[in-house]
Design a protein around this motif. Structure first.
Motif, mmCIF file in Angstrom:
data_model
loop_
_atom_site.group_PDB
_atom_site.id
_atom_site.type_symbol
_atom_site.label_atom_id
_atom_site.label_comp_id
_atom_site.label_asym_id
_atom_site.label_seq_id
_atom_site.Cartn_x
_atom_site.Cartn_y
_atom_site.Cartn_z
ATOM 1 N N PRO A 1 -9.351 2.380 -0.052
ATOM 2 C CA PRO A 1 -8.696 2.989 -1.813
ATOM 3 C C PRO A 1 -10.342 2.414 -2.553
ATOM 4 O O PRO A 1 -10.136 1.314 -2.572
ATOM 5 C CB PRO A 1 -7.361 2.325 -1.833
ATOM 6 C CG PRO A 1 -7.234 2.023 -1.238
ATOM 7 C CD PRO A 1 -8.077 1.823 -0.235
ATOM 8 N N PRO A 2 -10.774 3.256 -3.206
ATOM 9 C CA PRO A 2 -12.028 2.510 -4.949
ATOM 10 C C PRO A 2 -10.562 1.545 -5.351
ATOM 11 O O PRO A 2 -9.825 2.141 -5.327
ATOM 12 C CB PRO A 2 -12.312 3.378 -5.355
ATOM 13 C CG PRO A 2 -10.839 4.758 -5.138
ATOM 14 C CD PRO A 2 -10.772 4.205 -3.910
ATOM 15 N N GLY A 3 -11.557 0.579 -6.127
ATOM 16 C CA GLY A 3 -11.295 -0.179 -7.227
ATOM 17 C C GLY A 3 -9.795 -1.205 -7.094
ATOM 18 O O GLY A 3 -9.760 -1.451 -5.268
ATOM 19 N N ALA A 4 -9.540 -2.054 -7.936
ATOM 20 C CA ALA A 4 -8.713 -3.144 -7.126
ATOM 21 C C ALA A 4 -7.217 -2.067 -6.964
ATOM 22 O O ALA A 4 -6.733 -1.572 -7.309
ATOM 23 C CB ALA A 4 -8.082 -3.988 -8.768
ATOM 24 N N THR B 1 -3.445 -9.572 7.489
ATOM 25 C CA THR B 1 -3.313 -9.125 9.160
ATOM 26 C C THR B 1 -3.255 -7.285 9.256
ATOM 27 O O THR B 1 -2.489 -6.727 9.587
ATOM 28 C CB THR B 1 -1.426 -9.395 9.369
ATOM 29 O OG1 THR B 1 -0.762 -9.763 8.017
ATOM 30 C CG2 THR B 1 -1.635 -10.998 9.610
ATOM 31 N N THR B 2 -3.223 -6.818 7.364
ATOM 32 C CA THR B 2 -2.769 -5.794 7.026
ATOM 33 C C THR B 2 -4.260 -5.610 6.067
ATOM 34 O O THR B 2 -4.835 -6.183 6.027
ATOM 35 C CB THR B 2 -2.070 -4.947 5.959
ATOM 36 O OG1 THR B 2 -1.970 -6.009 5.441
ATOM 37 C CG2 THR B 2 -0.730 -5.813 7.062
ATOM 38 N N PHE B 3 -4.084 -3.761 6.276
ATOM 39 C CA PHE B 3 -5.759 -3.891 4.967
ATOM 40 C C PHE B 3 -4.624 -2.431 5.079
ATOM 41 O O PHE B 3 -4.558 -1.330 5.417
ATOM 42 C CB PHE B 3 -6.924 -3.332 5.967
ATOM 43 C CG PHE B 3 -7.328 -2.351 6.605
ATOM 44 C CD1 PHE B 3 -7.289 -1.266 6.790
ATOM 45 C CD2 PHE B 3 -7.107 -3.201 7.669
ATOM 46 C CE1 PHE B 3 -7.433 -0.702 8.165
ATOM 47 C CE2 PHE B 3 -7.219 -2.960 9.337
ATOM 48 C CZ PHE B 3 -7.537 -1.341 9.241
ATOM 49 N N ALA B 4 -5.609 -1.939 3.706
ATOM 50 C CA ALA B 4 -4.837 -0.173 2.877
ATOM 51 C C ALA B 4 -6.657 0.558 3.871
ATOM 52 O O ALA B 4 -7.566 0.346 3.784
ATOM 53 C CB ALA B 4 -4.577 -0.231 1.560
#
Length: 248
Positions: A10-13, A21-24
């Motif tokens: 996803p763009p932005g903060a 251990t994770t990512f979006a």
């Protein structure tokens, strides 16, 4: 079919966009509508970046690589979802979290799992549409995604950082000012108490002198000095106050 879509973050903060251990991932929308049937499912393929070029799409659901085999196969498939969930009109969240299922392993390795990633990677991902007869369509691979690295306690420097020294100095100054202020207040209170005690000892607080008028006692005037001639010459005497008798 190769779809003109590249998975991305996803763009932005975003809070927790990348952790240890994770990512979006940005949820794809209107990507599979023209290339899949309602009975098809969409999978997310996760692979180490250096193993993405050697990944081969499974020909059936039974051949899907599982999360538990990631250390050896260097890839796995997860987040099996109906195609309708990614349609243009589907009311759904805009983010997918890879590695967010902490209960993975309880299924005994029988079902696909979205477990935490125990290596920082980097990883690359793609979406794969699977039908009853095998793969139907797929997207391109994403750019490499590197997770955060956990810091070992043994590598932490116990010495304060420059910023930490500044904070300590400021805290010391504030503490000193607090002590000075407390001393001033205590001194003012003691001075006030001492003044109150001093006035009490002088009788100014508890006793007031009263004036009495002695109207019942007539004032005594000085007697005039009397003089008369005697055979021995002029002599003076003090007249006897009236009412006093001479001693016999």
């Amino acid at each position: 079919a190769l779809l003109p879509y590249v998975p991305c973050m996803p763009p932005g903060a975003l809070l927790g966009k990348v952790t240890a251990t994770t990512f979006a991932l940005e949820r794809p929308r209107c990507v599979f509508d023209q290339h899949a049937d309602a009975s098809d499912t969409v999978w997310l393929v996760v692979a180490f970046a250096n193993a993405s070029t050697t990944f081969r799409n499974p020909q059936s659901r039974a051949d899907v690589p599982l999360y538990e085999g990631l250390p050896t196969t260097l890839s796995y498939m997860t987040l099996e979802t109906a195609v309708a969930s990614y349609s243009c009109s589907a009311p759904s969240s805009t983010v997918l979290r890879v590695g967010g299922d902490t209960t993975c392993g309880c299924q005994g390795g029988q079902d696909p799992c979205n477990g935490p990633l125990h290596s920082p990677g980097p990883y690359r991902v793609k979406f794969l549409v699977m039908g009853c007869d095998g793969p139907v369509a797929e997207t391109s691979w994403s750019d490499p995604i590197l997770l955060r690295k956990a810091v070992s306690p043994s590598t932490i420097d116990p010495r304060p950082t420059p910023g930490g020294s500044t904070v300590i100095i400021i805290a010391t100054i504030l503490a000193s000012l607090g002590v000075v202020l407390a001393a001033v207040v205590l001194g003012a209170v003691c001075a006030k108490a001492w003044g109150s005690l001093s006035r009490r000892d002088l009788g100014t607080d508890t006793f007031a002198h009263k004036s009495y008028t002695t109207h019942h006692i007539p004032p005594t005037l000085p007697l005039p000095l009397g003089c008369r001639c005697t055979p021995l010459g002029l002599g003076c005497f003090v007249p006897r106050p009236p009412g006093l008798c001479s001693a016999k």
